[in-house]
Design a protein around this motif. Structure first.
Motif, PDB file in Angstrom:
ATOM      1  N   SER A 144       0.837  -1.211   0.000  1.00  0.00           N
ATOM      2  CA  SER A 144       0.000   0.000   0.000  1.00  0.00           C
ATOM      3  C   SER A 144       0.867   1.254   0.000  1.00  0.00           C
ATOM      4  O   SER A 144       0.529   2.257  -0.630  1.00  0.00           O
ATOM      5  N   THR A 145       2.006   1.211   0.678  1.00  0.00           N
ATOM      6  CA  THR A 145       2.927   2.351   0.674  1.00  0.00           C
ATOM      7  C   THR A 145       3.531   2.557  -0.709  1.00  0.00           C
ATOM      8  O   THR A 145       3.650   3.688  -1.184  1.00  0.00           O
ATOM      9  N   PHE A 146       3.871   1.476  -1.379  1.00  0.00           N
ATOM     10  CA  PHE A 146       4.382   1.560  -2.747  1.00  0.00           C
ATOM     11  C   PHE A 146       3.331   2.174  -3.670  1.00  0.00           C
ATOM     12  O   PHE A 146       3.633   3.062  -4.483  1.00  0.00           O
ATOM     13  N   ALA A 195      -0.433  11.733   5.224  1.00  0.00           N
ATOM     14  CA  ALA A 195       0.537  12.245   4.254  1.00  0.00           C
ATOM     15  C   ALA A 195       0.286  11.546   2.920  1.00  0.00           C
ATOM     16  O   ALA A 195      -0.156  10.394   2.886  1.00  0.00           O
ATOM     17  N   ALA A 196       0.582  12.237   1.839  1.00  0.00           N
ATOM     18  CA  ALA A 196       0.334  11.700   0.503  1.00  0.00           C
ATOM     19  C   ALA A 196       1.196  10.488   0.199  1.00  0.00           C
ATOM     20  O   ALA A 196       0.818   9.632  -0.598  1.00  0.00           O
ATOM     21  N   TRP A 197       2.348  10.352   0.856  1.00  0.00           N
ATOM     22  CA  TRP A 197       3.261   9.236   0.606  1.00  0.00           C
ATOM     23  C   TRP A 197       2.968   8.025   1.487  1.00  0.00           C
ATOM     24  O   TRP A 197       3.624   6.992   1.385  1.00  0.00           O
ATOM     25  N   CYS A 198       1.983   8.133   2.363  1.00  0.00           N
ATOM     26  CA  CYS A 198       1.665   7.096   3.352  1.00  0.00           C
ATOM     27  C   CYS A 198       0.591   6.152   2.815  1.00  0.00           C
ATOM     28  O   CYS A 198      -0.554   6.552   2.622  1.00  0.00           O
ATOM     29  N   GLY A 199       0.965   4.892   2.583  1.00  0.00           N
ATOM     30  CA  GLY A 199       0.039   3.901   2.049  1.00  0.00           C
ATOM     31  C   GLY A 199      -1.199   3.690   2.911  1.00  0.00           C
ATOM     32  O   GLY A 199      -2.331   3.769   2.416  1.00  0.00           O
ATOM     33  N   PRO A 200      -1.037   3.421   4.212  1.00  0.00           N
ATOM     34  CA  PRO A 200      -2.217   3.244   5.058  1.00  0.00           C
ATOM     35  C   PRO A 200      -3.102   4.501   5.104  1.00  0.00           C
ATOM     36  O   PRO A 200      -4.320   4.402   5.223  1.00  0.00           O
ATOM     37  N   CYS A 201      -2.496   5.676   4.981  1.00  0.00           N
ATOM     38  CA  CYS A 201      -3.284   6.919   4.947  1.00  0.00           C
ATOM     39  C   CYS A 201      -4.187   6.942   3.715  1.00  0.00           C
ATOM     40  O   CYS A 201      -5.353   7.333   3.788  1.00  0.00           O
ATOM     41  N   ASN A 212       1.947  20.643   7.899  1.00  0.00           N
ATOM     42  CA  ASN A 212       1.547  21.135   9.222  1.00  0.00           C
ATOM     43  C   ASN A 212       2.364  20.481  10.333  1.00  0.00           C
ATOM     44  O   ASN A 212       1.820  19.930  11.291  1.00  0.00           O
ATOM     45  N   ALA A 213       3.686  20.567  10.228  1.00  0.00           N
ATOM     46  CA  ALA A 213       4.584  19.939  11.209  1.00  0.00           C
ATOM     47  C   ALA A 213       4.335  20.477  12.621  1.00  0.00           C
ATOM     48  O   ALA A 213       4.472  19.732  13.603  1.00  0.00           O
ATOM     49  N   GLU A 214       3.957  21.737  12.726  1.00  0.00           N
ATOM     50  CA  GLU A 214       3.683  22.327  14.042  1.00  0.00           C
ATOM     51  C   GLU A 214       2.549  21.585  14.752  1.00  0.00           C
ATOM     52  O   GLU A 214       2.604  21.357  15.961  1.00  0.00           O
ATOM     53  N   LEU A 215       1.519  21.187  14.006  1.00  0.00           N
ATOM     54  CA  LEU A 215       0.392  20.471  14.605  1.00  0.00           C
ATOM     55  C   LEU A 215       0.790  19.058  15.031  1.00  0.00           C
ATOM     56  O   LEU A 215       0.285  18.546  16.032  1.00  0.00           O
ATOM     57  N   LEU A 216       1.687  18.444  14.301  1.00  0.00           N
ATOM     58  CA  LEU A 216       2.184  17.127  14.700  1.00  0.00           C
ATOM     59  C   LEU A 216       2.882  17.216  16.052  1.00  0.00           C
ATOM     60  O   LEU A 216       2.679  16.364  16.920  1.00  0.00           O
ATOM     61  N   LYS A 217       3.678  18.257  16.231  1.00  0.00           N
ATOM     62  CA  LYS A 217       4.370  18.460  17.510  1.00  0.00           C
ATOM     63  C   LYS A 217       3.378  18.780  18.618  1.00  0.00           C
ATOM     64  O   LYS A 217       3.457  18.236  19.715  1.00  0.00           O
ATOM     65  N   ARG A 218       2.447  19.686  18.323  1.00  0.00           N
ATOM     66  CA  ARG A 218       1.475  20.116  19.335  1.00  0.00           C
ATOM     67  C   ARG A 218       0.661  18.940  19.864  1.00  0.00           C
ATOM     68  O   ARG A 218       0.406  18.831  21.060  1.00  0.00           O
ATOM     69  N   TYR A 219       0.254  18.025  18.960  1.00  0.00           N
ATOM     70  CA  TYR A 219      -0.586  16.893  19.357  1.00  0.00           C
ATOM     71  C   TYR A 219       0.198  15.597  19.541  1.00  0.00           C
ATOM     72  O   TYR A 219      -0.392  14.536  19.692  1.00  0.00           O
ATOM     73  N   LYS A 220       1.532  15.702  19.528  1.00  0.00           N
ATOM     74  CA  LYS A 220       2.420  14.559  19.780  1.00  0.00           C
ATOM     75  C   LYS A 220       2.100  13.369  18.881  1.00  0.00           C
ATOM     76  O   LYS A 220       1.999  12.227  19.337  1.00  0.00           O
ATOM     77  N   VAL A 221       1.952  13.649  17.592  1.00  0.00           N
ATOM     78  CA  VAL A 221       1.697  12.605  16.607  1.00  0.00           C
ATOM     79  C   VAL A 221       3.037  12.027  16.176  1.00  0.00           C
ATOM     80  O   VAL A 221       3.885  12.740  15.648  1.00  0.00           O
ATOM     81  N   LYS A 222       3.218  10.740  16.405  1.00  0.00           N
ATOM     82  CA  LYS A 222       4.491  10.085  16.113  1.00  0.00           C
ATOM     83  C   LYS A 222       4.444   9.230  14.850  1.00  0.00           C
ATOM     84  O   LYS A 222       5.471   8.939  14.265  1.00  0.00           O
ATOM     85  N   GLY A 223       3.264   8.771  14.458  1.00  0.00           N
ATOM     86  CA  GLY A 223       3.136   7.918  13.276  1.00  0.00           C
ATOM     87  C   GLY A 223       1.887   8.263  12.498  1.00  0.00           C
ATOM     88  O   GLY A 223       0.985   8.919  13.012  1.00  0.00           O
ATOM     89  N   LEU A 224       1.849   7.826  11.257  1.00  0.00           N
ATOM     90  CA  LEU A 224       0.713   8.109  10.376  1.00  0.00           C
ATOM     91  C   LEU A 224       0.129   6.803   9.859  1.00  0.00           C
ATOM     92  O   LEU A 224       0.875   5.843   9.685  1.00  0.00           O
ATOM     93  N   PRO A 225      -1.153   6.768   9.606  1.00  0.00           N
ATOM     94  CA  PRO A 225      -2.151   7.764   9.977  1.00  0.00           C
ATOM     95  C   PRO A 225      -2.413   7.727  11.483  1.00  0.00           C
ATOM     96  O   PRO A 225      -2.213   6.711  12.126  1.00  0.00           O
ATOM     97  N   GLN A 226      -2.855   8.836  12.005  1.00  0.00           N
ATOM     98  CA  GLN A 226      -3.233   8.930  13.404  1.00  0.00           C
ATOM     99  C   GLN A 226      -4.557   9.677  13.478  1.00  0.00           C
ATOM    100  O   GLN A 226      -4.695  10.759  12.912  1.00  0.00           O
ATOM    101  N   ILE A 227      -5.519   9.074  14.156  1.00  0.00           N
ATOM    102  CA  ILE A 227      -6.857   9.636  14.270  1.00  0.00           C
ATOM    103  C   ILE A 227      -7.031  10.176  15.679  1.00  0.00           C
ATOM    104  O   ILE A 227      -6.820   9.449  16.651  1.00  0.00           O
TER     105      ILE A 227
END
Length: 181
Positions: A44-46, A97-103, A130-145
């Motif tokens: 899926s990532t490919f 992210a557009a490059w993320c297969g599971p996303c 939106n890297a700032e939002l990833l930091k603010r909400y402590k998102v470490k992996g994608l996808p994250q709901i």
């Protein structure tokens, strides 16, 4: 009882349950299923990487061409997140992210959820923009709901969810909060 609506849902469900089964019982059949789940993840990532140039072209087209499903999902960013969280009692945010297969596999599930649940705001946050939002909400992996109630995060899930799993994820928390009131 789980019922999958599409092949995509079946794959996501297989990936999620394979990991859970292997964590509970580490044996050869579960290892084999987990290996297949990881293989489908890499595939899926490919495919997402292959789709990436087409998504960039789509961004260049006028926004009026967007489908009704795409319009049901809010495009959330650092400029509008505060307003989205203030204006809606319940908000589901998908960090992707557009490059993320599971996303990419989860995209139709979120669009369908947004159409079926107009009283719950569903939004996507592009992790690359939106890297700032990833930091603010402590998102470490994608996808994250992330699920918000009255502007406060109440639940999160790392990894793709099928339509059914996303619906259950939200409804379970909504029921819990409504019972507490």
């Amino acid at each position: 009882m789980y019922t999958a609506n599409s092949l995509r849902d079946k794959i996501i469900h297989f990936q999620n349950t394979s990991e859970q089964h292997f964590q509970k019982q580490k044996n050869l059949p579960n290892f084999f299923k987990l290996s297949l789940a990881y293989l489908s993840f890499f595939l899926s990532t490919f495919l997402a990487a292959f789709r990436l140039p087409f998504l960039w072209l789509k961004r260049l087209l006028p926004s009026s061409i967007a489908s009704a499903k795409e319009q049901a999902v809010l495009q959330v960013n650092t400029q509008n997140i505060k307003q989205v969280l203030q204006d809606n009692e319940w908000v589901v945010l998908d960090f992707w992210a557009a490059w993320c297969g599971p996303c990419m596999m989860m995209e139709p599930a979120l669009e369908s959820f947004a159409q079926r649940n107009p009283d719950i705001a569903a939004g996507k946050i592009d992790a690359d923009q939106n890297a700032e939002l990833l930091k603010r909400y402590k998102v470490k992996g994608l996808p994250q709901i992330l699920l918000f109630h009255q502007g406060k995060e109440v639940k999160r899930h790392a990894g793709a969810l099928s339509e059914h799993e996303l619906e259950a994820f939200v409804q379970q928390e909504m029921s819990k909060i409504s019972q507490a009131v």
